[in-house]
Design a protein around this motif. Sequence first.
Motif, PDB file in Angstrom:
ATOM      1  N   THR A 222       0.812  -1.229   0.000  1.00 11.96           N
ATOM      2  CA  THR A 222       0.000   0.000   0.000  1.00 11.96           C
ATOM      3  C   THR A 222       0.836   1.265   0.000  1.00 11.96           C
ATOM      4  N   GLY A 223       2.173   1.129   0.056  1.00  6.66           N
ATOM      5  CA  GLY A 223       3.000   2.329   0.118  1.00  6.66           C
ATOM      6  C   GLY A 223       2.781   3.097   1.410  1.00  6.66           C
ATOM      7  N   PHE A 224       2.732   2.363   2.522  1.00  4.91           N
ATOM      8  CA  PHE A 224       2.445   2.974   3.826  1.00  4.91           C
ATOM      9  C   PHE A 224       3.465   4.055   4.176  1.00  4.91           C
ATOM     10  N   GLU A 225       4.735   3.781   3.871  1.00  2.00           N
ATOM     11  CA  GLU A 225       5.770   4.788   4.137  1.00  2.00           C
ATOM     12  C   GLU A 225       5.908   5.695   2.916  1.00  2.00           C
ATOM     13  N   GLN A 226       5.694   6.976   3.105  1.00  2.00           N
ATOM     14  CA  GLN A 226       5.951   7.965   2.061  1.00  2.00           C
ATOM     15  C   GLN A 226       6.840   9.028   2.678  1.00  2.00           C
ATOM     16  N   SER A 227       8.096   9.020   2.319  1.00  2.00           N
ATOM     17  CA  SER A 227       9.027   9.991   2.906  1.00  2.00           C
ATOM     18  C   SER A 227       9.872  10.612   1.810  1.00  2.00           C
ATOM     19  N   GLU A 228      10.320  11.809   2.073  1.00  3.06           N
ATOM     20  CA  GLU A 228      11.119  12.531   1.086  1.00  3.06           C
ATOM     21  C   GLU A 228      12.007  13.526   1.824  1.00  3.06           C
ATOM     22  N   THR A 229      13.263  13.581   1.429  1.00  4.14           N
ATOM     23  CA  THR A 229      14.205  14.537   2.018  1.00  4.14           C
ATOM     24  C   THR A 229      14.392  15.695   1.037  1.00  4.14           C
ATOM     25  N   VAL A 230      14.146  16.901   1.511  1.00  8.86           N
ATOM     26  CA  VAL A 230      14.181  18.081   0.641  1.00  8.86           C
ATOM     27  C   VAL A 230      15.111  19.137   1.236  1.00  8.86           C
ATOM     28  N   LYS A 231      15.411  20.129   0.431  1.00  4.95           N
ATOM     29  CA  LYS A 231      16.192  21.267   0.911  1.00  4.95           C
ATOM     30  C   LYS A 231      15.259  22.263   1.596  1.00  4.95           C
ATOM     31  N   PRO A 232      15.788  23.072   2.505  1.00  2.00           N
ATOM     32  CA  PRO A 232      14.922  24.041   3.202  1.00  2.00           C
ATOM     33  C   PRO A 232      14.163  24.950   2.246  1.00  2.00           C
ATOM     34  N   GLU A 233      14.794  25.328   1.114  1.00  2.87           N
ATOM     35  CA  GLU A 233      14.117  26.238   0.185  1.00  2.87           C
ATOM     36  C   GLU A 233      12.939  25.571  -0.534  1.00  2.87           C
ATOM     37  N   ASP A 319      10.792  17.754 -12.181  1.00  6.07           N
ATOM     38  CA  ASP A 319      10.708  16.464 -11.490  1.00  6.07           C
ATOM     39  C   ASP A 319      11.023  16.566 -10.000  1.00  6.07           C
ATOM     40  N   SER A 320      11.012  17.744  -9.452  1.00  4.76           N
ATOM     41  CA  SER A 320      11.178  17.935  -8.011  1.00  4.76           C
ATOM     42  C   SER A 320       9.833  18.379  -7.452  1.00  4.76           C
ATOM     43  N   ALA A 321       9.822  18.714  -6.176  1.00  3.89           N
ATOM     44  CA  ALA A 321       8.561  19.096  -5.541  1.00  3.89           C
ATOM     45  C   ALA A 321       8.807  20.211  -4.544  1.00  3.89           C
ATOM     46  N   ALA A 340      14.878  17.226  10.995  1.00  2.00           N
ATOM     47  CA  ALA A 340      15.345  18.474  10.383  1.00  2.00           C
ATOM     48  C   ALA A 340      16.827  18.680  10.654  1.00  2.00           C
ATOM     49  N   GLU A 341      17.560  19.013   9.593  1.00  4.73           N
ATOM     50  CA  GLU A 341      18.950  19.448   9.668  1.00  4.73           C
ATOM     51  C   GLU A 341      19.028  20.803   8.970  1.00  4.73           C
ATOM     52  N   PRO A 342      20.067  21.579   9.235  1.00  2.77           N
ATOM     53  CA  PRO A 342      20.143  22.913   8.600  1.00  2.77           C
ATOM     54  C   PRO A 342      20.110  22.878   7.074  1.00  2.77           C
ATOM     55  N   ASP A 343      20.590  21.777   6.461  1.00  7.10           N
ATOM     56  CA  ASP A 343      20.634  21.717   4.995  1.00  7.10           C
ATOM     57  C   ASP A 343      19.732  20.640   4.399  1.00  7.10           C
ATOM     58  N   ALA A 344      18.982  19.915   5.249  1.00  4.71           N
ATOM     59  CA  ALA A 344      18.112  18.846   4.744  1.00  4.71           C
ATOM     60  C   ALA A 344      16.961  18.628   5.706  1.00  4.71           C
ATOM     61  N   ILE A 345      15.769  18.517   5.139  1.00  2.00           N
ATOM     62  CA  ILE A 345      14.566  18.322   5.955  1.00  2.00           C
ATOM     63  C   ILE A 345      13.846  17.081   5.449  1.00  2.00           C
ATOM     64  N   LYS A 346      13.593  16.130   6.351  1.00  2.00           N
ATOM     65  CA  LYS A 346      12.903  14.905   5.981  1.00  2.00           C
ATOM     66  C   LYS A 346      11.435  15.031   6.333  1.00  2.00           C
ATOM     67  N   LEU A 347      10.572  14.813   5.333  1.00  2.00           N
ATOM     68  CA  LEU A 347       9.127  14.904   5.507  1.00  2.00           C
ATOM     69  C   LEU A 347       8.498  13.540   5.233  1.00  2.00           C
ATOM     70  N   SER A 348       7.322  13.329   5.796  1.00  2.00           N
ATOM     71  CA  SER A 348       6.610  12.075   5.570  1.00  2.00           C
ATOM     72  C   SER A 348       5.143  12.347   5.330  1.00  2.00           C
ATOM     73  N   GLY A 349       4.609  11.646   4.310  1.00  2.00           N
ATOM     74  CA  GLY A 349       3.179  11.719   4.053  1.00  2.00           C
ATOM     75  C   GLY A 349       2.480  10.428   4.422  1.00  2.00           C
ATOM     76  N   GLY A 350       3.203   9.533   5.083  1.00  2.00           N
ATOM     77  CA  GLY A 350       2.640   8.249   5.493  1.00  2.00           C
ATOM     78  C   GLY A 350       3.007   7.931   6.924  1.00  2.00           C
ATOM     79  N   GLY A 351       3.192   6.623   7.194  1.00  2.00           N
ATOM     80  CA  GLY A 351       3.533   6.199   8.542  1.00  2.00           C
ATOM     81  C   GLY A 351       5.004   5.867   8.671  1.00  2.00           C
ATOM     82  N   ARG A 352       5.405   5.518   9.890  1.00  2.00           N
ATOM     83  CA  ARG A 352       6.805   5.193  10.166  1.00  2.00           C
ATOM     84  C   ARG A 352       7.009   3.685  10.119  1.00  2.00           C
ATOM     85  N   VAL A 353       8.114   3.278   9.507  1.00  2.00           N
ATOM     86  CA  VAL A 353       8.445   1.857   9.407  1.00  2.00           C
ATOM     87  C   VAL A 353       9.818   1.622  10.028  1.00  2.00           C
TER      88      VAL A 353
END
Length: 695
Positions: A222-233, A319-321, A340-353
């Motif tokens: 089901t794609g329970f985990e949805q995570s993405e690491t992005v830049k602060p900007e 192709d980015s978001a 969260a790190e000063p140069d990278a932020i990890k976000l999740s749209g699902g649950g934790r695995v």
Amino acid sequence: MKDLAHRLFPFLSWFPMSPAGVRADVIAGLSVAMVLVPQSMAYAALAGLPVVYGLYAASLPVVIGSLWGSSRFLHTGPVAMLSLLSAASLAPFAVAGTDYFIQLSILLALMVGLMRLFLGLFRLGIIMNFVSNPVMVGFTNAAALIIGLSLLNTFFNVPKPDTGAFLTDFLGVVGQLPYAHWPTVAFGVGTLVALIGMSRVMPKLPGVLVVVVLGTLISALTGFEQSETVKPEDIATEEVRELFLEVARTRNELDQTSTEIGEIGPELKRAEASGSDTAELAVRLARLRVEEARLKERLSDLRIEAHRQALTREAATDDSAVFRAREGGDADPAWRLVHAEPDAIKLSGGGRVVGNIPQGLPAFQLPVLDWNVIPALLPAAFVMALIGFMEATSISRALAAQRREKLDANQELVGQGLANIIGSFFQSYTVSGSFSRSAVAARSGAQSGLFAIVSAIGVIVTMLLLTPYLYHLPLAVLAAIVMSAVFGLLNFRALLDAWKIQHADGAAGLLTFVVTLYMAPDLAMGVIVGVVLATLLFLMGTVRPRSEIQGLQPDGSLAGAISHELRPAGEDFVVLRFDASLVFMNVAHFEEAVMDAVAKNPNARAVLVIGTSINRIDASGIDKVRSLLTDLKAADCTLMFSGLKKQVREAMERAGLLDEIGRENVFPNKSLALEILRRKEAPKAARVEPMPDGT
């Protein structure tokens, strides 16, 4: 020689093994392994560690505990109670999950192991007698609630407040219910329902393994985990971006402050040892600790506030978001902050695995001996050693009774101690005996400790080959596994029964329950308070034991005159029952009881003390009896004893007290004493002439 060999190598008693016994152990070991693998990962998460450390603790320590323990059927490994105690004990010194926290967890296992080994080698298992059953029941009930409810944030997939008080943290988690991730809640609730249902409908089925396999498959499909690491900007909403960056800055400040504290501590110790001026260092260290506490509180508040910021993902042309603050009409899943790190932020749209689990066996590694922390951890290590031992021995005794097996509690201490010591050199945290896994082994027909070795081999195979397949296992499933295990330990009826039997025992158990809940996560205080209270109540009972003037029942037997509303046993003598040894702690109460009996029966010319419950008499008791002989003689009253035990008579003989009492006043039993006293009383009654009017 054979006895010595069996003491040094208890596993020799397994032999000879029959082919049928070996087959039974292999089947039981495989059954336990199906429970052990998911349980060990769940308990590691409860201990604030990456799940792989649960697998480490479920390998070599299991083998050592089985080989050198007393019980053939006790399964050693990670357990819920000590996992929570480990996390709570280390919380003041490090952030859960960090490298330093992991080092301290392993160090704590070494300390617990050394304490258990010391207790076992010097045969000090008897100290367990100082912990009453109601106290242990009260503690177990409170600990079960704390363990289960402390996982509620994993159930909701919300941050856990870090206030240092369990009840406050629990209310903080409940307050975040509107921000819960409902698919995560569904996984948790579904796991609990499945475990309860299977335990009732198909009890022989390895329910824990079933929910892990199903949960992992459903999560992956089901794609329970949805995570993405992005830049602060890439966070388009400025206020949210600044909040996330503030979380990162505060965490870095906290890490730097904690590192500085770790560096100044040894420097201060060296300065104190050399006699140098330590005032500046001491002040600096105190300020850093205050700052560390402030940063922990701020980081906790920021994490909760950041989690409330729901974002919507918008695909960009390259192709980015980008992510912007969520609006009412958005239909896509809500994305929230994970890290969260000063140069990278990890976000999740699902649950934790569970995520990536390191593959391979634990390497040999010396535990890090941090002498600045070791003294502070000693009380927690001692309490964990005792609680783990009580848990293990209670399980072992139950299994030994079923199998008519002789249990050596001190040897069990040695086995558990060695399991923790050797395990700490292979990256294991604290382990103990497990009730649930031992019960699985018993149901599966285990015949010897070989079953535990087979279960450990199952874990080793998992670490070598199967960890990649556990990536998608939801953490909510692991939380539900722990909850289902610990909530089964709740037994409030036992506290009620203790109150009915003896109010003092019930009060000790209830106070232990309340204090443990209130002081959590410092669970050790609950046990300490309970033990102190139970000891004080015991001492009060010893200082003022039961004593009662005896009356005559219709059938001629004796019973308490006041409690049964009976007439006195005689007109010119009084019978007193004293239910305790005559020792320094209660001689004052004995004197008070004797003189009170004389005061309530002013015509009495003799006091007969029924001594069947007097197990011993010390020097203070001898002196007090001598004093009473003098006082009663002045009141024209004789002190007598009946039914004295051999050791008490011999002590009185050595002190010359029997001659002072008068051997004719010491009777072998109360029946003879009463017969003689009544015979003396009869002539006096006969000499009383009736009055002319017949009265």
